[in-house]
Design a protein around this motif. Structure first.
Motif: not given
Lengths: 277, 248
Positions: A56-58, A73, A93, A98, A103, A120, A123
């Motif tokens: 994931t992006a995070s 954002e 989401q 995300s 992001r 991501d 998503y």
């Protein structure tokens, strides 16, 4: 002829099996080998073939950045009348954590500042729509204004079908912003991660000054199945794998995930003076 | 809805004939100087009345062997690189560029992928944004996906009343979204690919009615527009083009 031996498990073993939590074993989508999930490590890399699992992006941001200050954002998409799209966005989401498929923000990677975007794939397969397109366009615009190098980690199936022609236009919009970033003499480094396909590959993913890729990442324009259907022929396993794309001259280096942060930091450091010019 | 799709695919304006009607003294220029010569691209220089222009057209071919060789008008990377070469040559000699687009998209082939189909398109998108000479794209039939967009990043994009422009072919769209290629008609309706819808969305600036008069009308409109664009200072020309795509 021998009768095949029946595998029987006693009651106690069956009961114990039921107490083992799900998901302890993971199968690598690249080499097909299964391993205890802990062996993929915090970077989520297959212990057998070095393939990096999709992040994931995070997760990606946590792996790469000392700090990350997000931009844009809050950008919202105008309501779409495309059937089921708004529901799908909400699900995406929730699945990815995300707010869109990319992001963007100002980041510090091993003490080196840059403008960073991470896509991501959780998503909606990292697809490029208007919100993602606007974020990426602004990323290049801000980087040009603030004289920052850009780093983008790509992961996308391509343009977002639900947004139709508007999605196609994002490719041109981002490319124009990158063209002005080029004119300002600023560097852009791409990391192709699995998968980088379609309209994303045919725009900003292939516009970097230096193009890195993660091992075995799938990189190309048209999907393998479409080409096989057109040619009525099977394609080799190596087709559209980063190693093959590098052999044909479109990737500078394959960098294992464990070395990615250091490699990006080095590239940023080597171009530090260009940014301050 | 499918009428629009059917019409757009009817090869109403075969590239070679249309170039002949628009321009006189057309000189065809072949090859990308790197890999090969793509029959799916016809490029060259011609006279639009008294104005020299660079013309780059996708080519579906007329005969069966031609249609096979051009993959039905689907360029390969060396076709896109030829287009880029001719655009940069036009910029060097201050000639406007006209692209004529009738393609289902970039060719989905192994050689095309191995030779950087994505990179070739990406390069055109980036280069078009700062190409300091007028660039007008005219969609004369079907225009599908990044393979069409690569030639349509100009100051203006026009289309004929019987053409279409979409993110993907309606068949591809149906198979991705509905996992059912038989729902093509439904997909086509959702895709907003008709000239009226695209005009409303400001994806194109002008729709030209299809009639026997079209080549003559198109020539007159192109001359007028190119003259206006050529009189702009280069910075303004580029600022306008960049703003055109920034709005999406």
């Amino acid at each position: 002829m021998l009768k095949p031996q029946q595998a029987t498990l006693d009651e106690a073993t069956l009961k114990r099996a039921q107490t083992i939590p799900e998901g302890l074993w993971r199968t690598c989508p690249n080499c097909g080998t299964s391993a205890y999930r802990g062996r993929f490590g915090s970077l989520q890399v297959c212990p057998h073939c070095g393939f990096g699992l999709r992040l994931t992006a995070s997760e990606r941001l946590a792996q790469l950045c000392d700090c990350f200050d997000p931009w844009d954002e809050q950008l919202e998409l105008a309501d779409s009348d495309f059937p089921g799209y708004m529901v799908k966005r909400a699900q995406a989401q929730a699945a990815s954590g995300s707010s869109e498929s990319v992001r963007c923000g100002q980041a510090v990677i091993a003490a080196q500042p840059c403008a960073l975007a991470v896509m991501d794939s959780y998503y909606m397969m990292g697809s490029l729509g208007q919100v993602a397109g606007e974020r990426l366009c602004r990323l290049f615009e801000r980087a040009t204004a603030q004289r920052l190098a850009v780093v983008i980690v790509t992961a996308s199936g391509g343009a977002r079908m639900q947004e139709g022609i508007q999605s196609l236009m994002q490719m041109a919009k981002i490319s124009a912003a990158r063209a002005l970033h080029v004119q300002a003499g600023l560097p852009y480094f791409v990391v192709l991660s699995d998968p980088t396909m379609g309209g994303v590959c045919a725009s900003f993913a292939m516009q970097g000054d230096v193009t890195l890729a993660e091992p075995h990442a799938r990189v190309g324009f048209t999907g393998r199945r479409v080409i096989e259907a057109t040619l009525h022929n099977k394609l080799p396993a190596s087709f559209q794998q980063a190693e093959q794309v590098m052999a044909t001259g479109f990737i500078d280096a394959i960098v294992p995930r464990a070395q990615l942060k250091a490699r990006l930091a080095l590239l940023l450091q080597l171009h530090q003076e260009v940014c301050h010019a | 809805m499918l009428d629009q799709v059917h019409n757009a695919r009817h090869n109403q304006f075969p590239a070679e004939a249309l170039i002949g009607e628009l321009c006189h003294d057309f000189i065809r220029l072949h090859g990308d100087r790197l890999h090969g010569d793509d029959p799916a691209i016809i490029g060259g220089i011609g006279m639009l009345e008294s104005m020299p222009v660079t013309v780059i057209a996708t080519n579906k071919g007329q005969t069966l062997p031609e249609r096979l060789a051009t993959h039905g008008g689907s360029p390969e990377p060396w076709g896109y690189r030829q287009a880029l070469r001719l655009m940069q040559q036009a910029e060097k000699f201050h000639r406007p560029v006209l692209t004529l687009i009738d393609t289902p998209g970039a060719y989905p082939g192994k050689d095309a992928e191995d030779n950087g189909q994505a990179a070739a398109i990406a390069e055109l998108l980036q280069a078009s944004a700062t190409l300091a000479t007028p660039l007008i794209a005219v969609i004369t039939g079907e225009a599908g996906s990044g393979g069409a967009l690569a030639l349509a990043c100009g100051d203006e994009v026009w289309m004929t009343s019987k053409s279409m422009y979409s993110i993907l072919s309606p068949e591809g769209f149906a198979s991705i979204l509905f996992k059912d290629v038989t729902r093509t008609s439904e997909a086509a309706a959702l895709m907003k690919l008709t000239p009226d819808e695209l005009l409303a969305a400001q994806v194109v600036e002008r729709v030209m009615s299809v009639s026997a008069e079209l080549p003559r009308q198109l020539r007159a409109a192109l001359i007028e527009e190119f003259e206006m664009l050529q009189n702009l200072p280069p910075e303004e020309l580029l600022a306008r083009r960049q703003a055109r795509f920034r709005k999406f």
